[in-house]
Design a protein around this motif. Structure first.
Motif, PDB file in Angstrom:
ATOM      1  N   GLY A  77      87.825  -8.822  59.286  1.00 25.56           N
ATOM      2  CA  GLY A  77      88.892  -9.356  59.519  1.00 25.56           C
ATOM      3  C   GLY A  77      88.987  -8.928  58.447  1.00 25.56           C
ATOM      4  N   THR A  78      89.029 -10.071  57.783  1.00 20.04           N
ATOM      5  CA  THR A  78      88.857  -9.377  55.783  1.00 20.04           C
ATOM      6  C   THR A  78      88.088  -7.814  55.331  1.00 20.04           C
ATOM      7  OG1 THR A  78      88.509 -11.416  55.698  1.00 20.04           O
ATOM      8  CG2 THR A  78      88.003 -10.330  53.453  1.00 20.04           C
ATOM      9  N   ALA A  79      87.044  -7.427  56.232  1.00 24.97           N
ATOM     10  CA  ALA A  79      86.707  -6.104  55.961  1.00 24.97           C
ATOM     11  C   ALA A  79      88.048  -4.585  56.009  1.00 24.97           C
ATOM     12  CB  ALA A  79      85.537  -5.863  56.433  1.00 24.97           C
ATOM     13  N   VAL A  80      88.476  -5.076  57.133  1.00 26.83           N
ATOM     14  CA  VAL A  80      89.243  -4.328  57.256  1.00 26.83           C
ATOM     15  C   VAL A  80      90.468  -4.242  56.488  1.00 26.83           C
ATOM     16  CG1 VAL A  80      90.649  -4.002  59.774  1.00 26.83           C
ATOM     17  CG2 VAL A  80      88.645  -3.805  60.289  1.00 26.83           C
ATOM     18  N   GLU A  81      90.541  -5.382  56.891  1.00 28.66           N
ATOM     19  CA  GLU A  81      92.353  -5.729  55.602  1.00 28.66           C
ATOM     20  C   GLU A  81      92.163  -4.908  54.356  1.00 28.66           C
ATOM     21  OE1 GLU A  81      95.191  -9.249  53.728  1.00 28.66           O
ATOM     22  OE2 GLU A  81      93.636  -9.604  55.049  1.00 28.66           O
ATOM     23  N   ASN A  82      90.625  -4.742  53.697  1.00 34.28           N
ATOM     24  CA  ASN A  82      90.705  -4.757  52.902  1.00 34.28           C
ATOM     25  C   ASN A  82      90.238  -2.982  52.586  1.00 34.28           C
ATOM     26  OD1 ASN A  82      90.190  -6.708  51.444  1.00 34.28           O
ATOM     27  ND2 ASN A  82      88.249  -7.126  51.756  1.00 34.28           N
ATOM     28  N   PHE A  83      90.501  -2.928  53.399  1.00 34.55           N
ATOM     29  CA  PHE A  83      90.023  -1.434  53.865  1.00 34.55           C
ATOM     30  C   PHE A  83      91.154  -0.731  53.634  1.00 34.55           C
ATOM     31  CE2 PHE A  83      90.655   2.378  57.057  1.00 34.55           C
ATOM     32  CZ  PHE A  83      89.900   3.327  56.051  1.00 34.55           C
ATOM     33  N   GLN A  84      91.799  -1.297  54.747  1.00 32.92           N
ATOM     34  CA  GLN A  84      93.229  -0.893  54.235  1.00 32.92           C
ATOM     35  C   GLN A  84      94.208  -0.428  53.092  1.00 32.92           C
ATOM     36  OE1 GLN A  84      94.882  -2.680  57.897  1.00 32.92           O
ATOM     37  NE2 GLN A  84      94.331  -1.925  59.116  1.00 32.92           N
ATOM     38  N   LEU A  85      94.258  -1.589  52.415  1.00 35.78           N
ATOM     39  CA  LEU A  85      94.074  -1.918  50.927  1.00 35.78           C
ATOM     40  C   LEU A  85      93.410  -0.978  50.441  1.00 35.78           C
ATOM     41  CD1 LEU A  85      94.181  -5.910  50.390  1.00 35.78           C
ATOM     42  CD2 LEU A  85      96.120  -4.620  50.784  1.00 35.78           C
ATOM     43  N   VAL A  86      92.494  -0.338  50.205  1.00 39.49           N
ATOM     44  CA  VAL A  86      92.263   0.295  49.340  1.00 39.49           C
ATOM     45  C   VAL A  86      92.586   2.039  49.774  1.00 39.49           C
ATOM     46  CG1 VAL A  86      89.740   1.089  48.587  1.00 39.49           C
ATOM     47  CG2 VAL A  86      89.978  -1.002  48.383  1.00 39.49           C
ATOM     48  N   LEU A  87      92.486   1.913  51.060  1.00 40.01           N
ATOM     49  CA  LEU A  87      93.102   3.213  51.864  1.00 40.01           C
ATOM     50  C   LEU A  87      94.451   3.787  51.598  1.00 40.01           C
ATOM     51  CD1 LEU A  87      92.293   5.481  53.504  1.00 40.01           C
ATOM     52  CD2 LEU A  87      93.489   4.423  55.253  1.00 40.01           C
ATOM     53  N   ASP A  88      95.670   2.797  51.660  1.00 42.35           N
ATOM     54  CA  ASP A  88      97.019   2.877  51.170  1.00 42.35           C
ATOM     55  C   ASP A  88      96.810   2.937  49.807  1.00 42.35           C
ATOM     56  OD1 ASP A  88      97.059   2.306  53.404  1.00 42.35           O
ATOM     57  OD2 ASP A  88      97.920   0.386  53.161  1.00 42.35           O
ATOM     58  N   SER A  89      96.001   2.547  48.671  1.00 41.45           N
ATOM     59  CA  SER A  89      96.232   3.214  47.453  1.00 41.45           C
ATOM     60  C   SER A  89      95.345   3.681  46.379  1.00 41.45           C
ATOM     61  CB  SER A  89      95.606   1.669  46.479  1.00 41.45           C
ATOM     62  OG  SER A  89      94.736   0.874  46.646  1.00 41.45           O
ATOM     63  N   HIS A  90      94.703   4.498  47.723  1.00 41.64           N
ATOM     64  CA  HIS A  90      93.928   6.188  47.474  1.00 41.64           C
ATOM     65  C   HIS A  90      94.120   6.948  46.606  1.00 41.64           C
ATOM     66  CE1 HIS A  90      89.893   7.039  46.780  1.00 41.64           C
ATOM     67  NE2 HIS A  90      90.392   8.095  47.466  1.00 41.64           N
ATOM     68  N   ARG A  91      93.268   6.873  45.356  1.00 41.30           N
ATOM     69  CA  ARG A  91      93.826   8.286  44.985  1.00 41.30           C
ATOM     70  C   ARG A  91      93.417   9.797  45.498  1.00 41.30           C
ATOM     71  NH1 ARG A  91      95.192   8.353  38.460  1.00 41.30           N
ATOM     72  NH2 ARG A  91      93.682   7.529  38.937  1.00 41.30           N
ATOM     73  N   TRP A  92      93.475  10.662  46.096  1.00 41.68           N
ATOM     74  CA  TRP A  92      92.070  11.670  46.956  1.00 41.68           C
ATOM     75  C   TRP A  92      91.819  12.412  45.634  1.00 41.68           C
ATOM     76  CZ3 TRP A  92      90.308  10.720  51.005  1.00 41.68           C
ATOM     77  CH2 TRP A  92      91.870   9.319  52.312  1.00 41.68           C
ATOM     78  N   VAL A  93      90.888  12.641  44.840  1.00 43.40           N
ATOM     79  CA  VAL A  93      90.671  13.485  43.712  1.00 43.40           C
ATOM     80  C   VAL A  93      89.410  14.145  44.293  1.00 43.40           C
ATOM     81  CG1 VAL A  93      89.545  13.445  41.627  1.00 43.40           C
ATOM     82  CG2 VAL A  93      92.022  11.676  41.868  1.00 43.40           C
ATOM     83  N   PRO A  94      89.262  15.416  44.135  1.00 42.03           N
ATOM     84  CA  PRO A  94      87.666  15.601  44.379  1.00 42.03           C
ATOM     85  C   PRO A  94      86.494  15.158  43.069  1.00 42.03           C
ATOM     86  CG  PRO A  94      89.764  17.590  43.698  1.00 42.03           C
ATOM     87  CD  PRO A  94      90.143  16.192  43.070  1.00 42.03           C
ATOM     88  N   LEU A  95      85.825  14.953  44.335  1.00 47.02           N
ATOM     89  CA  LEU A  95      84.309  14.283  44.265  1.00 47.02           C
ATOM     90  C   LEU A  95      83.494  15.658  43.808  1.00 47.02           C
ATOM     91  CD1 LEU A  95      85.012  10.698  44.755  1.00 47.02           C
ATOM     92  CD2 LEU A  95      85.024  11.691  42.825  1.00 47.02           C
ATOM     93  N   PRO A  96      82.204  14.680  43.582  1.00 48.69           N
ATOM     94  CA  PRO A  96      81.193  15.301  44.229  1.00 48.69           C
ATOM     95  C   PRO A  96      80.923  15.483  45.904  1.00 48.69           C
ATOM     96  CG  PRO A  96      80.624  14.566  41.680  1.00 48.69           C
ATOM     97  CD  PRO A  96      82.314  14.706  42.272  1.00 48.69           C
ATOM     98  N   ALA A  97      80.718  16.399  46.496  1.00 47.28           N
ATOM     99  CA  ALA A  97      80.835  15.960  48.237  1.00 47.28           C
ATOM    100  C   ALA A  97      79.387  15.354  48.534  1.00 47.28           C
ATOM    101  CB  ALA A  97      80.681  17.977  48.702  1.00 47.28           C
ATOM    102  N   VAL A  98      78.873  15.009  49.471  1.00 46.69           N
ATOM    103  CA  VAL A  98      77.499  14.779  50.037  1.00 46.69           C
ATOM    104  C   VAL A  98      76.882  15.843  51.430  1.00 46.69           C
ATOM    105  CG1 VAL A  98      76.432  12.719  50.483  1.00 46.69           C
ATOM    106  CG2 VAL A  98      77.933  13.013  48.836  1.00 46.69           C
ATOM    107  N   GLY A  99      76.116  15.739  51.084  1.00 44.43           N
ATOM    108  CA  GLY A  99      76.469  16.485  52.999  1.00 44.43           C
ATOM    109  C   GLY A  99      75.670  15.499  54.199  1.00 44.43           C
TER     110      GLY A  99
END
Length: 597
Positions: free
Chosen positions: A359-381
């Motif tokens: 539950g903590t892992a899912v909650e932290n994922f949702q918090l980071v996802l909501d505050s995440h800024r979609w900045v182009p990063l180097p791609a990984v195959g």
């Protein structure tokens, strides 16, 4: 002759009847008158007058001649009359005081008798002074023996006083002495029971029970019950001294105390109260030891049930389980093996701990996802083919997740949950925990779909979001299954069999491909690279997190490398918002990835 006498008697009686006023002294004169003749009777008055005058004259002569005596006699008569009256009054008062005098004499006699008895008693007391002094010092001597721990001597004195009380039930001194000794005996009893509430070994227990039997206050059953009560009070005191603020230390100390002292108490009870087979019900405890032991085991299990949810580390939970098993095995030597009752408690604790971590892992994922800024990063195959089973032993977090901080946080939380699960993983919870992990993955997938429907993203941001979704399907999901497989043999297959939970994300990726959405930065290089080598030179990551050997390309120049480092620094600023515990976890350390770049 006889006739004349009778006639004279009759005449006399007739005259007496005619002269009823004649007194007895006048009777002779009356008789004489009756014998006179008539002439004589006529002369008699004159004769009497002459005699009276003569007597009168004689009296006057006598009075004149003895007037002094008459006066003195008259005075004496007056005095005597007064004295007689006074004497009469005094006699009346004397008669009234005689009863008081009688009662006073009676009281005097009684008090005299009492004084005499006291005198005799004092004489007897003086004769037996030394003996009485020794007797009166018995309570003080007994109290001194009790205080110094000389219980045998104290009980000998108590027995002696009881015999004296039986022999002399009416002597107040002996009864008062017996009352004082009884009070000292109560003090002795309290001290013996207090010793039973301390840390004593079998020899001391035997001596104390022997003293209690000599006192004779308890029956055999009551003595057994009192022994168990005192030992329970001692054990309870030890447990109360433990610090309950730290659940792990408290449980560890409690289990250790129960293992050592409960074993000792049972052995002491069996050694002291060895039941015979004579059929005497008084010597049989009626299952008292069994009931007491079951109460202790039940209390231990209740404490475990209450305190286990407070333990937040799997290693600590494993240590407590090991200690509990060792305790149950040790108590099994006295018939108190409760190992069969432990699995349900620890299974519940493990399940709750794993569910909490997920539950903590899912909650932290949702918090980071909501505050995440979609900045182009180097791609990984992302390779399209799956790795073989031989590579499943590698559970190193994929380095490509550095490009997706929400997934990195989630994988970090899952890894922490697996680390807590691995030391104490009940085999019976294999399917339940697999469902819990699948539930967490399903929640993440639903969060991604909900994010896609509730957020409006630009073309470039949409491509980065789809890249994150693809990383969830091809990297995060297999890596979580691989981690679960390290905890349970065959556990990875259980998780991988539930691939339907990301069908929605798969459809989203398929639809986005058909619409021709722009690919994130580096996708062109990814398609051209057969071995899925990343654009920035890092190792490629496969679905289960295995990092195969990577051949570094020379096509990346210094400028591109510099730009990538700047983008990674920007991405790490977003990751800093993650919970401190997750950001410092050894499972996924961003600083190491940064140094590799």
């Amino acid at each position: 002759m006889m006739e004349s006498e009778n006639a004279a008697a009759e005449d006399s009686s007739a005259v007496a009847s005619l002269l009823p006023l004649a007194s007895g002294a006048q009777q002779p004169y009356v008789s004489e008158l009756l014998s006179f003749t008539l002439d004589r009777l006529h002369k008699e008055p004159e004769l009497l007058r002459v005699d009276a005058e003569r007597i009168q004259r004689q009296m006057q002569e006598v009075a004149v001649g003895n007037y002094r005596a008459f006066i003195a006699a008259s005075d004496a008569l007056l005095v005597i009359r007064d004295e007689v009256s006074s004497i009469d009054k005094h006699l009346e008062s004397l008669i009234g005081e005689i009863p008081k005098l009688t009662s006073g004499c009676t009281e005097f006699v009684e008090s005299g008798e009492e004084i005499l008895e006291k005198r005799k008693m004092n004489q007897t007391l003086l004769a037996n002074h030394s003996t009485l002094l020794d007797l009166l010092e018995i309570p003080q001597l007994m109290d001194t023996c009790v205080r110094n721990g000389n219980y045998d001597e104290a009980l000998d004195l108590e027995t002696f006083v009881c015999k004296l009380s039986t022999m002399h039930p009416k002597l107040p001194v002996i009864q008062a002495l017996a009352a004082e000794v009884r009070q000292t005996t109560q003090s002795l009893l309290s001290q013996l029971l207090q010793k039973l509430r301390s840390n004593i070994q079998l020899p001391e227990c035997l001596r104390i029970i022997g003293y209690l039997r000599r006192i004779g206050v308890f029956s055999e059953y009551e003595m057994r019950l009192q022994f168990l009560r005192c030992r329970l009070a001692w054990l309870t005191g030890l447990l109360e001294d433990l610090d309950q603020r730290n659940a792990y230390d408290y449980l560890k100390g409690m289990i250790n105390y129960q293992r050592q002292h409960l074993f000792d108490v049972v052995n002491q009870y069996r050694a002291i109260f060895s039941d015979d087979t004579s059929g005497n019900e008084e010597n049989h405890d009626g299952g008292l030891l069994f009931s007491w032991s079951m109460h202790q085991i039940t209390s231990l299990l209740k404490t475990l049930k209450i305190m286990l949810p407070k333990i937040t580390e799997g290693v600590s939970l494993s240590n407590i389980l090991e200690q509990s098993m060792y305790c149950a095995m040790g108590l099994g030597w006295v018939g108190l093996d409760f190992r069969g009752l432990l699995p349900s408690l620890f299974e519940e604790a493990v399940l709750n701990l794993f569910a909490k971590n997920m539950g903590t892992a899912v909650e932290n994922f949702q918090l980071v996802l909501d505050s995440h800024r979609w900045v182009p990063l180097p791609a990984v195959g992302f390779p399209s083919n799956r790795v073989n089973d031989e590579s499943l032993d590698d559970v190193t977090p994929p380095s490509s997740l550095m490009e997706h901080p929400p997934l990195a946080v989630f994988v970090n939380g899952v890894s922490a949950a697996m680390n807590d699960l691995r030391p104490c993983a009940p085999i019976s919870l294999k399917h339940v925990l697999a469902q819990e992990l699948i539930k967490g993955l399903q929640t993440v997938a639903d969060s991604l779909l909900r994010y896609n429907t509730t957020r409006i993203l630009r073309d470039n941001e949409s491509g980065l979001f789809l890249s994150l979704c693809r990383a969830f399907i091809e990297i995060t999901y297999p890596h979580c299954a691989n981690c679960f497989g390290r905890c349970y043999p065959g556990g990875a297959a259980l998780v991988m069999d539930a691939k339907g939970l990301y069908d929605g994300i798969g459809r989203l990726l398929t639809n986005s491909t058909s619409r021709g959405l722009p690919k994130p930065v580096g996708d062109e290089n990814k398609d051209k690279s057969e071995n899925s080598i990343t654009e920035n030179g890092d190792m490629p990551v496969v679905e289960n997190g295995v990092a195969p050997v990577v051949e570094h390309t020379n096509e990346t120049n210094a400028d591109e490398k510099e730009q990538k480092v700047e983008k990674i620094d920007e991405r790490e600023q977003n990751v800093d918002k993650i919970d401190e515990r997750e950001s410092k976890s050894p499972i996924f350390q961003i600083e190491e990835r940064r140094s590799d770049v």
